[in-house]
Design a protein around this motif. Structure first.
Motif, PDB file in Angstrom:
ATOM      1  N   GLU A 280      -1.082   3.107  -5.932  1.00  0.00           N
ATOM      2  CA  GLU A 280      -0.438   2.455  -4.781  1.00  0.00           C
ATOM      3  C   GLU A 280      -0.404   0.931  -4.909  1.00  0.00           C
ATOM      4  O   GLU A 280       0.613   0.306  -4.605  1.00  0.00           O
ATOM      5  CB  GLU A 280      -1.153   2.868  -3.495  1.00  0.00           C
ATOM      6  CG  GLU A 280      -0.395   2.412  -2.281  1.00  0.00           C
ATOM      7  CD  GLU A 280      -0.946   2.958  -0.966  1.00  0.00           C
ATOM      8  OE1 GLU A 280      -1.589   4.017  -0.967  1.00  0.00           O
ATOM      9  OE2 GLU A 280      -0.711   2.295   0.048  1.00  0.00           O
TER      10      GLU A 280
ATOM     11  N   SER B  82       3.686   1.555  -5.132  1.00  0.00           N
ATOM     12  CA  SER B  82       3.698   1.749  -3.672  1.00  0.00           C
ATOM     13  C   SER B  82       3.213   3.162  -3.385  1.00  0.00           C
ATOM     14  O   SER B  82       2.998   3.944  -4.309  1.00  0.00           O
ATOM     15  CB  SER B  82       5.110   1.523  -3.112  1.00  0.00           C
ATOM     16  OG  SER B  82       6.077   2.157  -3.898  1.00  0.00           O
ATOM     17  N   CYS B  83       3.064   3.496  -2.113  1.00  0.00           N
ATOM     18  CA  CYS B  83       2.600   4.845  -1.781  1.00  0.00           C
ATOM     19  C   CYS B  83       3.698   5.853  -2.141  1.00  0.00           C
ATOM     20  O   CYS B  83       4.869   5.491  -2.273  1.00  0.00           O
ATOM     21  CB  CYS B  83       2.230   4.927  -0.306  1.00  0.00           C
ATOM     22  SG  CYS B  83       3.634   4.678   0.796  1.00  0.00           S
TER      23      CYS B  83
ATOM     24  N   VAL C  13      -2.077   8.092  -5.737  1.00  0.00           N
ATOM     25  CA  VAL C  13      -1.066   8.489  -4.743  1.00  0.00           C
ATOM     26  C   VAL C  13      -1.158   9.994  -4.460  1.00  0.00           C
ATOM     27  O   VAL C  13      -1.630  10.763  -5.296  1.00  0.00           O
ATOM     28  CB  VAL C  13       0.381   8.093  -5.170  1.00  0.00           C
ATOM     29  CG1 VAL C  13       0.481   6.600  -5.365  1.00  0.00           C
ATOM     30  CG2 VAL C  13       0.844   8.852  -6.395  1.00  0.00           C
TER      31      VAL C  13
ATOM     32  N   GLU D  24       3.318   6.614   6.870  1.00  0.00           N
ATOM     33  CA  GLU D  24       2.134   6.375   6.037  1.00  0.00           C
ATOM     34  C   GLU D  24       0.962   5.925   6.915  1.00  0.00           C
ATOM     35  O   GLU D  24      -0.181   6.347   6.713  1.00  0.00           O
ATOM     36  CB  GLU D  24       2.491   5.341   4.962  1.00  0.00           C
ATOM     37  CG  GLU D  24       1.542   5.225   3.807  1.00  0.00           C
ATOM     38  CD  GLU D  24       1.181   6.514   3.073  1.00  0.00           C
ATOM     39  OE1 GLU D  24       1.785   7.578   3.287  1.00  0.00           O
ATOM     40  OE2 GLU D  24       0.223   6.453   2.285  1.00  0.00           O
TER      41      GLU D  24
END
Ligand SMILES: NC(=O)c1ccc[n+]([C@@H]2O[C@H](COP(=O)([O-])OP(=O)(O)OC[C@H]3O[C@@H](n4cnc5c(N)ncnc54)[C@H](O)[C@@H]3O)[C@@H](O)[C@H]2O)c1
Length: 418
Positions: free
Chosen positions: A180, A184-185, A293, A407
């Motif tokens: 992440e 990114s997530c 992730v 998220e």
């Protein structure tokens, strides 16, 4: 600009995505030409220079060099740098007055997305985000059927993204979207497409979200006894479906040199792939990577128009096209990216619609979405009309915001209102 003039573009980040979009100019040379490139890796930069005969004065080692160049080298830029390198590049190139097609996700944080959108609006440039799923023939047909009222009012929608076990291992365990902090997530990296698509298909803003999911399987605790750090010398490799030998080497031995083989090395020979999995990141044991992730996630949502939605992304499946069920007051639709099955409550009958055949054949990646998007972006630049782009800055910000909210909901266990 004159509608009959060709649009000129500069590719910023000539990796997998940058090259895919550039192919549009090979197939549609009357609409667009690639006149510049900004890319730090010699092999990939030189490849485009050669393919499009780009003059030396338009060849740059980075977006920073391009931004520092006096004036503009093209009408528009396609920014396809890694996720963490979108914001600074987009802000600098918007400031230069380029029209911008920006890869998704726009940026890893909501604040950065807001800055990009504010800059694009202030500078009045044409701006699009690469939400390729909106641009497929399938999506356009589905949207038309819904807008025509085929199933009445949409009451709920169920959408599955079957990422697949080997795609997960490649991109989200060993690959560049596995951590992440470094990218990114998962919901942003992979499923921002789906959140954006659901909002588009339902035709209403997402109002509330809940979410569950975590990293279930690809952890050190699940490493089989006796497994090595790398597949090439692993005694339990024959029993491992995630083995790099199976995912890459077996493929290249069958003559397949495209994705994902070409991602792990530019040398797509058997020897090149052997070397890449012996020493590179894609040869690591999936239970001994720097990944964090999620490998499964669900998002529950309520839309402003009262419809409800359920989205599932999972690694643990074969890996295929997205599957969607849409439940309406007069009927039901089921779609798999190609075929739409319509069940009508009055007639009590099923009818099949082949959406892959509507308006011609599929000619590019993402079910034709890559070229569909390019066509619309080029049309927008040629006619100076933002409305040709199906997801402008404001709606892109809105759908990215729904991802950040989901998220937050997953991490806090709360329902988050947007
Ligand atoms: N729309 C989609 O469906 C889709 C699919 C996959 C990836 N993506 C997104 O596209 C973007 C690119 O992904 P990719 O798979 O092509 O990755 P990639 O690593 O193949 O390509 C990225 C390229 O950017 C280059 N780069 C790095 N720093 C740079 C700089 N300062 N200036 C110019 N170029 C620079 C890298 O050298 C690399 O060649 C990512 O944001 C990714 O999330 C979108």
């Amino acid at each position: 600009m004159d509608r009959n003039q060709k649009v000129s573009i500069c590719i910023v980040g000539a990796g997998s995505r940058g090259r895919s979009y550039s192919n549009y100019s090979t197939d549609f040379p009357d609409e667009v030409h690639v006149v510049g490139v900004a890319e730090p890796r010699d092999f990939y930069r030189n490849d485009l220079v050669e393919k499009y005969a780009i003059p030396p004065e338009n060849v740059f080692n980075s977006w920073q060099e391009l931004a520092a160049h006096d004036g503009r080298v093209a009408d528009a830029v396609i920014i396809a740098t890694p996720d963490q390198k979108h914001t600074a590049a987009a802000l600098a190139l918007i400031d230069k007055g380029y029209h911008v097609l920006l890869e998704k996700p726009m940026a890893p944080t909501r604040e950065e997305c807001e800055r990009i959108v504010a800059a694009a609006r202030a500078k009045k440039i044409l701006f699009g985000v690469c939400h390729v799923m909106r641009y497929t023939q399938y999506t356009q047909k589905l949207k038309q059927l819904l807008d025509d009222g085929l199933i009445g009012e949409i009451v709920s929608i169920q959408h599955l993204e079957p990422v697949g076990f080997s795609h997960q291992a490649h991109s989200y365990v060993r690959g560049q979207w596995s951590n992440e902090k470094e990218s990114s997530c998962m919901l942003l990296a992979k499923s921002c497409h789906d959140m954006d698509w659901l909002r588009y298909i339902v035709g209403s803003k997402i109002a509330k979200v809940s979410s569950f999911g975590h990293l279930r399987h690809f952890t050190a605790a699940n490493k089989p006894q006796g497994a090595s750090e790398r597949c090439v010398d692993c005694p339990v490799e024959p029993d491992c479906p995630y083995s790099a030998i199976k995912i890459y080497l077996d493929l290249v031995k069958k003559g397949h040199t495209g994705w994902p083989v070409d991602i792990i090395t530019p040398d797509t020979t058997v020897a090149g792939v052997q070397a890449a999995i012996k020493t590179g990141p894609y040869g690591r044991c999936v239970y001994a990577c720097n990944n964090d992730v999620v490998d499964h996630q669900v998002v529950g949502m309520e839309f402003e128009n009262g419809a409800s939605g359920a989205f599932t992304m999972t690694a643990f499946c074969e890996g295929s096209g997205r599957k969607t069920r849409i439940f309406g007051t007069k009927g039901e639709l089921y779609g798999d990216g190609k075929i739409i099955d319509h069940y009508d409550f009055l007639g009590k009958k099923h009818a099949l619609i082949d959406a892959s055949k509507v308006g011609g054949s599929i000619v590019s990646g993402h079910g034709g979405g890559d070229y569909g998007l390019m066509k619309k972006f080029i049309e927008a630049v040629a006619t100076n009309d933002q409305s040709a782009i199906l997801s402008g800055p404001v709606e892109s910000l809105e759908t990215h915001t729904s991802v950040f909210a989901a998220e937050e909901a997953r991490k806090t266990g709360r329902v988050v209102a947007l």
